[in-house]
Every structure is written in C-alpha cells, then in structure tokens.
Design a protein around this motif. Structure first.
Motif: not given
Ligand SMILES: [Zn+2]
Length: 242
Positions: A13, A16, A47, A124, A127
């Motif tokens: 994202h 990050d 996010e 998450n 991720h």
C-alpha cells in the motif's frame, strides 16, 4: 558497503514503505545506492479509513490524496524512482499477469536487495499476499528456464521482510537491524506526510527507539540511536562468521 548497491522495494500500500523502511531507504540513497520503489496499491479500501469519514468521498479522490502523500514522503527520503501500479486492495490478488509484471521488473532492475513484506502479518492478508508474490517472482526471475522476451535471468539477490505492525502476534523475528540514526529525522518528516494515519507516527517513532536499543545491545556500538529491523529470507553467508 552501501554505495553502488541496487535496492528494489515492493510496498503493498502507499505508506508501508515509509513506516517500515523509510530510514533504511533514505540511508541507502544518502550513501550512494540506487533505490527503486513499486507501490502496488494505494490502499484506498483498506488503509485510508480516516479519509472515508469525509462526506462525498470517492475512490478517485482518495487515490489522489494517497498518491500525493506517498510522493511527498518519497521526496523527503530522496526517493525519485517510483511506480504506482494501482492494483485494488483489500483484497489484493496476484494472477499470472501480475506475477509476470513483477518478474519483469526484477529482471530489468537486477537488484542486489529486495525489500518487501514479511511472510506473516496477522492482521493484514494483503501484506502476506505481496510477500508470496514477490518471493515467487524473485525465484522465477532467477530461473534461466523462465523466458521473458530477452530479459536475462537474475542472480540470487538478498531479500528482506518489513517488520509487521503487530510484531509478536505475527511471530516476527528480526534477522537484521539497520542503524538509521543519520536518517531518523527524514523518516519522521516523511511519516508526517500521511496525515490520515496519524496514529502510526507515534508508534513507529517508538519502534525506531526500541530497535535502536536492540541494535546497541547486539552490536556494542553506542552511536546507534535509532534502527529499523527486517526479517532475513535467507541466512547470511560469507567468508567468516558475522
Ligand atoms: Zn499495508
């Protein structure tokens, strides 16, 4: 030796890469490495919660804000080479076409180091999917039999995983610590670009302090005030014990 190294960063994202590696990225750039960043999604759905509190909010507006923040933060870190691939997030997914795009990027850049998400982020799944995709793509990029239009296969590079947000709950084990004392202020300024995720700034400020403490304890070097930690995908190999 950082000078001359090539680093390729894959961020799930748009923010990050700053929370988890901003100090390290800035340090590599400052000391003469070539750093390139791919932001796979803007994190519009997962996010950007604060932005969705505004009335009449739209996906396009959120994307624009997130992109602006990421560019501003990157510029503070000295990072100029950024691509936004604009995949949808929550959930992010990787089909063959997207995996091939990552493979081709790796073969074009030919990085010494890839930084991306670690294998297990308990809260998450995006991720985790990015971890899996980038790792799979790196293995494919290294493989001579995987043919990609004249792009020669890469040599085994070093891969490192970002520290996830809920460290212990994600069974994260730091494998490498990087002293970021010289770029700590840059990281703080870059984090401040993400006004909609204010709560994370304090958290990652504290984390840099705590990891600095670990870095001092492990190395015996008292000059290390702040640090970032990463998971090692592979063990360290060399002519001696490090
Ligand atoms: Zn993320």
């Amino acid at each position: 030796m950082i000078k001359g190294k090539k680093m390729l960063v894959f961020s799930a994202h748009s923010a990050d890469f700053v929370w988890r590696a901003g100090g390290t990225i800035a340090k590599y750039i400052k000391e003469g490495a070539e750093v390139k960043l791919v932001v796979l999604s803007f994190g519009v759905r997962g996010e950007s919660n604060d932005l969705w509190k505004q009335e009449d909010q739209t996906t396009e507006k959120v994307k624009e804000i997130r992109k602006g923040e990421a560019l501003e933060a990157a510029s503070i870190l000295g990072l100029k080479d950024i691509e936004f691939w604009d995949f949808e997030d929550y959930p992010i997914y990787f089909d063959r076409e997207r995996l091939d795009r990552i493979v081709e990027k790796i073969r074009i850049v030919r990085p010494d180091i890839i930084l991306t998400h670690d294998a297990n982020d308990a809260f998450n799944p995006d991720h985790n999917k990015v971890h899996e995709a980038v790792f799979q793509a790196s293995v494919t990029a290294n493989s001579a039999g995987a043919l990609y239009d004249g792009l020669k296969n890469t040599k085994q590079m070093r891969l490192f995983g970002f520290e996830p947000h809920q460290t212990e709950i994600s069974n994260y084990v730091p494998g490498s610590f990087v002293d970021i004392t010289s770029t700590y202020e840059q990281k703080i300024s870059a984090m401040k670009c993400f006004k909609t995720q204010n709560h994370l700034i304090e958290y990652y400020t504290q984390r840099a302090f705590m990891r600095g403490n670990h870095a001092r304890r492990i190395s015996g070097i008292s000059d290390y005030k702040y640090a970032e930690s990463f998971a090692n995908f592979f063990p360290v190999v060399g002519e001696e014990l490090y």
